[in-house]
Design an enzyme around this catalytic site. Structure first.
Site, PDB file in Angstrom:
ATOM      1  N   HIS A   1      20.387  26.508 -17.522  1.00  0.00           N
ATOM      2  CA  HIS A   1      19.619  27.016 -18.447  1.00  0.00           C
ATOM      3  C   HIS A   1      20.280  27.593 -19.909  1.00  0.00           C
ATOM      4  O   HIS A   1      21.169  28.596 -19.483  1.00  0.00           O
ATOM      5  CB  HIS A   1      18.575  27.702 -17.778  1.00  0.00           C
TER       6      HIS A   1
ATOM      7  N   ASP B   1       3.055  32.180 -17.328  1.00  0.00           N
ATOM      8  CA  ASP B   1       4.190  32.264 -18.489  1.00  0.00           C
ATOM      9  C   ASP B   1       3.591  31.454 -19.680  1.00  0.00           C
ATOM     10  O   ASP B   1       3.784  31.793 -20.857  1.00  0.00           O
ATOM     11  CB  ASP B   1       5.215  31.887 -17.867  1.00  0.00           C
TER      12      ASP B   1
ATOM     13  N   ARG C   1       2.928  36.326 -26.700  1.00  0.00           N
ATOM     14  CA  ARG C   1       4.090  37.104 -27.133  1.00  0.00           C
ATOM     15  C   ARG C   1       4.369  36.601 -28.296  1.00  0.00           C
ATOM     16  O   ARG C   1       4.767  37.231 -29.431  1.00  0.00           O
ATOM     17  CB  ARG C   1       5.252  36.992 -26.226  1.00  0.00           C
TER      18      ARG C   1
ATOM     19  N   SER D   1      10.240  35.325 -17.894  1.00  0.00           N
ATOM     20  CA  SER D   1       9.605  34.092 -18.397  1.00  0.00           C
ATOM     21  C   SER D   1      10.620  32.948 -18.044  1.00  0.00           C
ATOM     22  O   SER D   1       9.974  31.921 -17.378  1.00  0.00           O
ATOM     23  CB  SER D   1       9.544  34.170 -20.012  1.00  0.00           C
TER      24      SER D   1
ATOM     25  N   LYS E   1      10.071  29.916 -14.621  1.00  0.00           N
ATOM     26  CA  LYS E   1      10.035  28.448 -14.938  1.00  0.00           C
ATOM     27  C   LYS E   1      11.094  27.728 -14.105  1.00  0.00           C
ATOM     28  O   LYS E   1      10.963  26.794 -13.209  1.00  0.00           O
ATOM     29  CB  LYS E   1      10.200  28.240 -16.098  1.00  0.00           C
TER      30      LYS E   1
HETATM   31  N1  URA Z   1      12.662  31.308 -23.551  1.00  0.00           N
HETATM   32  C1  URA Z   1      11.695  31.325 -22.653  1.00  0.00           C
HETATM   33  O1  URA Z   1      11.342  30.623 -21.857  1.00  0.00           O
HETATM   34  N2  URA Z   1      11.172  32.485 -22.746  1.00  0.00           N
HETATM   35  C2  URA Z   1      11.223  33.572 -23.484  1.00  0.00           C
HETATM   36  O2  URA Z   1      10.693  34.743 -23.125  1.00  0.00           O
HETATM   37  C3  URA Z   1      12.229  33.517 -24.279  1.00  0.00           C
HETATM   38  C4  URA Z   1      12.849  32.195 -24.304  1.00  0.00           C
END
Ligand code: URA
Length: 423
Positions: A82, A161, A168, A183, A187
């Site tokens: 990621h 999320d 957010r 967050s 995922k």
């Molecule tokens: N990417 C995400 O998936 N979540 C965040 O809070 C910031 C960047």
């Protein structure tokens, strides 16, 4: 349980209990906690932070809000990467088939871009016929047959999320290390990978502008992954200047194909190989085929072609090009000592490569070719950038963004691309 108590606990700098965290995430996902109450709690977290155990539990609660994929039945180990997002960051494209060619399976759930950094799915969608929507059963089949799949996350994964991130985004509460870490990791853990390598970008074009905050984000995410039984490693990598020589969807696919054919820009190759080695080592395949070899012997390209075809794409189809181009020429002579990633990202976005709102379309052909990279010589009148857009009215605003983005002459200090490793 009383939501006001929970908000006040965090507002006053105290630690939330596991029960409080589980309850508030579940009640918010079900619509029982109001948006303004969750916004207040997020703001308290931004100011007060979270302990390791709180951030772990917060992630766990978001993970528990949805389904978790399971690829443990495959005959090879799973590993994923990621990136926290950068300008010209097309690394997933050459990386996924390279790692697949070296013997691991890569189940990558990716996103579309918002703002100045592009999204991997937007890049891949410039390939005629390619589709991002793949069911979990189809993912399993493609992973078994081809070894790599890059697709959109279904709505069933970490729904808490999804809701929280949208909130957010409009309440000034994105920039919080515990909220960002939970967050991302909710995922990635939902995706069911056995190993994970995080590319945490540092610099002008990144979320994290300085090394200390990037290190803290990396540490927080590595701890969450490790605590959940996923072998997790992070590399802090430079994002002061764009990666490679292209920024924009189809342009970045073309550059990725050069890398898969054994060529391409040195920085893209270096990062692809560094991340691939980490992914293989994290999956227990350190002694397997070397990624640099897979890029040179055609096996990574072979995996790419099979991956694209498995998702409906035609690997031989010509990629879209923008209707119009314009060159920006250098105003002086000397070494290019600075090229600001953020300004280049904004310029590409203004040309149509990115979107301002989630529902906006992107242009496949729009973007920027960089003719000169920091450390290289340029002469007055030589092309610095080629701008690509379907709409010539967009050139002027892109040029405004690029005007202060570079320095010709002055001291150039090379910086390493891979800055630090956190495990
Ligand atoms: N990417 C995400 O998936 N979540 C965040 O809070 C910031 C960047």
């Amino acid at each position: 349980m009383d939501v006001i108590d929970i908000i006040v606990t965090k507002r006053d700098g105290k630690e939330l209990s596991n029960d409080q965290i589980d309850w508030v995430i579940d009640a918010y996902t079900r619509g029982e906690v109001a948006e303004e109450q969750m916004a207040a709690l997020n703001m308290a977290i931004v100011w007060r932070g979270m302990s390791r155990s709180e951030v772990g539990r917060w992630t766990e609660a978001m993970l528990a809000s949805g389904e978790r994929l399971d690829f443990s039945g495959l005959d090879r180990p799973t590993t994923d990467k990621h990136s926290t997002g950068g300008v010209g960051d097309k690394i997933t494209l050459p990386l996924t088939p390279t790692v697949a060619a070296c013997g691991a399976a890569v189940p990558q759930l990716s996103g579309r871009g918002l703002g100045h950094t592009g999204g991997t799915l937007d890049k891949l969608e410039s390939i005629p016929g390619w589709r991002a929507e793949v069911s979990p059963a189809e993912m399993q089949r493609i992973l078994a047959d081809v070894g790599g799949v890059v697709c959109a996350a279904g709505t069933g994964l970490a729904p808490a999320d999804r809701k929280l991130y949208a909130l957010r985004d409009v309440t000034g509460t994105v920039e919080s290390i515990p909220l960002i870490a939970s967050s991302i990791m909710s995922k990635k853990l939902a995706e069911g990978t056995g190993a994970l390598v995080l590319d945490v970008k540092v610099g002008a074009g990144a979320f994290m502008k300085d090394r200390e905050s990037a290190r803290e984000l990396a540490r927080t995410m590595v701890d969450i992954g490790t605590d959940h039984g996923v072998r997790t490693v992070a590399l802090l990598t430079a994002m002061d200047t764009p990666l490679g020589r292209t920024v924009g969807n189809a342009l970045e696919v073309t550059e990725s194909l050069e890398v898969l054919a054994g060529g391409g820009p040195a920085d893209v190759v270096e990062l692809t190989v560094a991340l691939a080695r980490e992914m293989l080592a994290a999956a227990g395949l350190a002694g397997a085929k070397d990624p640099a070899e897979a890029l040179h012997d055609g096996s990574a390209m072979d995996s790419w072609r099979r991956m694209v075809a498995a998702q409906g794409g035609d690997p031989d189809a010509p990629l879209p090009v923008a209707a119009r181009t314009r060159e920006v020429l250098a105003s002086g002579s000397g070494v290019l000592s600075r090229l600001d990633a953020h300004a280049v990202g904004v310029a590409a976005w203004r040309l149509g490569a990115g979107r301002a709102r989630k529902e906006d379309p992107v242009s496949a052909g729009a973007g920027i070719t960089l003719h000169v990279k920091p450390g290289e010589e340029v002469r007055a009148g030589d092309p610095l950038f080629t701008l690509h857009s379907d709409d010539p009215d967009r050139f002027e605003r892109a040029e405004e963004s690029l005007a202060g983005s570079y320095t010709i002459g002055g001291a150039y200090t090379p910086r390493p691309l891979v800055i630090e490793r956190v495990e």
